[in-house]
Design an enzyme around this catalytic site. Structure first.
Site, short mmCIF file in Angstrom:
data_model
loop_
_atom_site.label_atom_id
_atom_site.label_comp_id
_atom_site.label_asym_id
_atom_site.label_seq_id
_atom_site.Cartn_x
_atom_site.Cartn_y
_atom_site.Cartn_z
N ASP A 106 92.80 -21.09 57.70
CA ASP A 106 92.77 -20.05 56.59
C ASP A 106 91.28 -19.42 56.86
O ASP A 106 91.13 -18.42 57.47
CB ASP A 106 92.51 -20.90 55.21
CG ASP A 106 92.82 -19.80 53.97
OD1 ASP A 106 92.43 -18.58 54.25
OD2 ASP A 106 93.04 -20.51 52.91
N LYS A 134 96.13 -17.56 58.83
CA LYS A 134 95.64 -16.25 57.85
C LYS A 134 94.63 -15.41 58.89
O LYS A 134 93.45 -15.64 58.08
CB LYS A 134 95.51 -16.81 56.59
CG LYS A 134 96.48 -17.48 55.54
CD LYS A 134 95.63 -17.78 54.30
CE LYS A 134 96.84 -18.59 53.45
NZ LYS A 134 96.24 -18.80 52.22
N PHE A 156 97.94 -17.94 48.30
CA PHE A 156 98.08 -19.44 48.29
C PHE A 156 99.51 -20.06 48.16
O PHE A 156 100.37 -19.66 47.44
CB PHE A 156 97.38 -20.03 46.94
CG PHE A 156 96.93 -21.27 46.98
CD1 PHE A 156 95.82 -21.98 47.60
CD2 PHE A 156 97.91 -22.17 46.34
CE1 PHE A 156 95.82 -23.23 47.69
CE2 PHE A 156 97.91 -23.46 46.43
CZ PHE A 156 96.72 -24.08 46.85
N ASP A 163 99.56 -28.35 49.88
CA ASP A 163 99.49 -28.61 48.57
C ASP A 163 98.87 -28.03 47.55
O ASP A 163 97.85 -27.07 48.05
CB ASP A 163 98.97 -30.14 48.46
CG ASP A 163 97.51 -30.21 48.72
OD1 ASP A 163 96.95 -30.67 47.75
OD2 ASP A 163 96.91 -29.77 49.87
N ARG A 169 103.56 -31.14 48.48
CA ARG A 169 103.71 -31.43 50.10
C ARG A 169 104.93 -31.57 50.48
O ARG A 169 105.42 -31.15 51.57
CB ARG A 169 102.51 -32.55 50.54
CG ARG A 169 101.37 -32.30 50.33
CD ARG A 169 100.32 -33.41 51.00
NE ARG A 169 98.99 -33.41 50.58
CZ ARG A 169 98.26 -32.57 51.27
NH1 ARG A 169 98.41 -31.79 52.09
NH2 ARG A 169 96.96 -32.85 50.78
#
Length: 180
Positions: A106, A134, A156, A163, A169
């Site tokens: 991320d 990302k 998100f 999670d 998960r």
């Protein structure tokens, strides 16, 4: 299921399991090509990369070893900016071909931290393999993620190892947070 609730959030199906497994197979073929005779050591970043790693490693038809490490930097749906090492790498990396397996890259800060730790042990080589990346949110500009299953927008997500507050998960598909 098109929409699910986890805790106080609502998520919508965005990537079905079939597409995820296709991305895993794509990455697997590249790793097999590049590491056929190198016996790589996979460093699996817990908890999120566990599902991805299990599926990926079972597709490989090469010799390899693996170990685990664990960091935390998220609280809820955002990064805290602080990286805490919870499980150090338990193998000697000197002279080894290391492939870091991550669920998602991320901001890139956790990966930058881990790369520094790995490189300090003088491996023969080190590469990053992430199920998802990302690029629009990555703050570490020189981060080279060699093996990417899929690029994602800056949303998100949960499922397939990812999670929300340790929930979600085990979902086979990936779901995106519904904007309120």
């Amino acid at each position: 299921m098109k929409r699910i609730h986890i805790g106080d959030k609502e998520f919508e199906l965005s990537i079905p399991e079939k597409e995820i497994l296709s991305a895993v197979n794509k990455v697997s073929q590249l790793i097999q090509r590049d590491y056929a005779d190198k016996n790589p050591l996979f460093v699996i970043v817990l908890n999120g990369a566990f599902v991805f790693a299990a599926d990926l490693l079972r597709t490989l038809d090469i010799s390899y070893q693996f170990t685990f490490t664990k960091f935390s930097s998220y609280e809820g749906t955002s990064s805290t900016g602080t990286i805490t090492e919870q499980l150090p790498i338990g193998e000697d990396l000197a002279g080894r071909h290391v492939i870091i397996l991550e669920d998602i890259v991320d901001t890139g800060y956790s990966m930058q931290y881990l790369l520094t730790k790995v490189r300090s042990q003088h491996p023969a080589s080190v590469e990053i393999c992430a199920l998802s990346f990302k690029p629009s949110n990555c703050k570490v500009k020189d981060l080279n993620v060699k093996y990417i299953g899929m690029n994602l927008p800056d949303d998100f997500i949960v499922g397939y190892g990812l999670d929300y507050n340790q929930q979600g998960r085990g979902l086979r598909d990936i779901y995106t947070l519904v904007k309120e």
